[in-house]
Scaffold this motif. Structure first.
Motif, PDB file in Angstrom:
ATOM      1  N   HIS A 113     -20.131  25.599  -4.969  1.00 24.97           N
ATOM      2  CA  HIS A 113     -19.296  24.579  -5.335  1.00 24.97           C
ATOM      3  C   HIS A 113     -19.954  24.760  -7.263  1.00 24.97           C
ATOM      4  O   HIS A 113     -19.837  24.848  -7.672  1.00 24.97           O
ATOM      5  CB  HIS A 113     -18.789  24.107  -5.405  1.00 24.97           C
TER       6      HIS A 113
ATOM      7  N   ARG B 174     -13.379  33.279  -5.484  1.00 29.52           N
ATOM      8  CA  ARG B 174     -14.507  32.033  -6.416  1.00 29.52           C
ATOM      9  C   ARG B 174     -15.268  32.851  -5.827  1.00 29.52           C
ATOM     10  O   ARG B 174     -16.075  32.960  -7.287  1.00 29.52           O
ATOM     11  CB  ARG B 174     -14.563  30.900  -5.534  1.00 29.52           C
TER      12      ARG B 174
ATOM     13  N   TYR C 174     -17.187  23.932 -11.623  1.00 24.42           N
ATOM     14  CA  TYR C 174     -17.980  23.167 -10.676  1.00 24.42           C
ATOM     15  C   TYR C 174     -16.044  24.002  -9.954  1.00 24.42           C
ATOM     16  O   TYR C 174     -14.830  23.610 -11.211  1.00 24.42           O
ATOM     17  CB  TYR C 174     -17.613  21.966 -10.650  1.00 24.42           C
TER      18      TYR C 174
ATOM     19  N   ALA D 113     -14.753  22.911  -0.118  1.00 22.75           N
ATOM     20  CA  ALA D 113     -14.435  24.103   0.743  1.00 22.75           C
ATOM     21  C   ALA D 113     -13.413  24.132   1.409  1.00 22.75           C
ATOM     22  O   ALA D 113     -13.085  24.699   1.735  1.00 22.75           O
ATOM     23  CB  ALA D 113     -15.211  24.645   0.391  1.00 22.75           C
TER      24      ALA D 113
END
Length: 180
Positions: free
Chosen positions: A102, A78, A178, A67
């Motif tokens: 994540h 996201r 993910y 990230a």
């Protein structure tokens, strides 16, 4: 006096900064990632935009969270994807309040003999599916597979994907997403 526009830091700039901080040359990073030196140079120079898999490999080689290579607008995207998915009728989050994480896990229920109303047909990252009950048709790109109870599928979720319940009863799956 007019202010100078602030230049945003690119993914390539971030990779360069991290590589230099670790005192790695391109040859060393190439050995750690398996990518050609010219490819890595083009990434740092912003000549090409790296796919998610590349960012994940480079972040592992640099021992950083993937990230940290993403821009803030991609992080916001996201979070929106997570919230949209948790509001969908067929998704029950198994990882509540994980919008800044994540890894997201869901219990997905598909109505009998129905096409799944997808929340996001493709998104960055990887996806893993495990069928708990029923029969599900999963189309990833042009590849179509039938999954039955106990079957799994792992794929790059950047490819367009779609689900369809083939059973007379509701099908249930654990879906793990993910995102970088």
């Amino acid at each position: 006096m007019a202010k100078k526009p602030v230049k945003s830091i690119t993914v390539g700039d971030k990779i360069r900064q991290m590589r230099e901080k670790l005192k790695l040359d391109f040859g060393q990073l190439s050995q750690k990632t398996g990518f050609e030196i010219e490819y890595l140079k083009d990434l740092e120079d912003g000549k090409i935009a790296p796919p998610v898999g590349t960012l994940i490999q480079i972040s592992r080689a640099l021992a950083v969270d993937s990230a940290s290579l993403l821009s803030e607008d991609r992080k916001v995207e996201r979070r929106k994807s997570y919230l949209k998915r948790t509001k969908a009728y067929s998704y029950k989050s198994l990882t509540p309040d994980a919008q800044d994480k994540h890894l997201w896990a869901y219990l997905v229920t598909l109505d009998p003999k129905k096409e799944h109303e997808m929340v996001a047909y493709k998104h960055e990252g990887e996806e893993f599916m495990y069928v708990i009950e029923g029969r599900v048709e999963v189309k990833v790109g042009e590849d179509v597979r039938e999954l039955r109870k106990g079957a799994t599928l792992h794929f790059d979720s950047g490819a367009a994907h779609h689900l369809r319940n083939l059973s007379q009863k509701a099908s249930k799956m654990i879906v793990v997403v993910y995102t970088p």
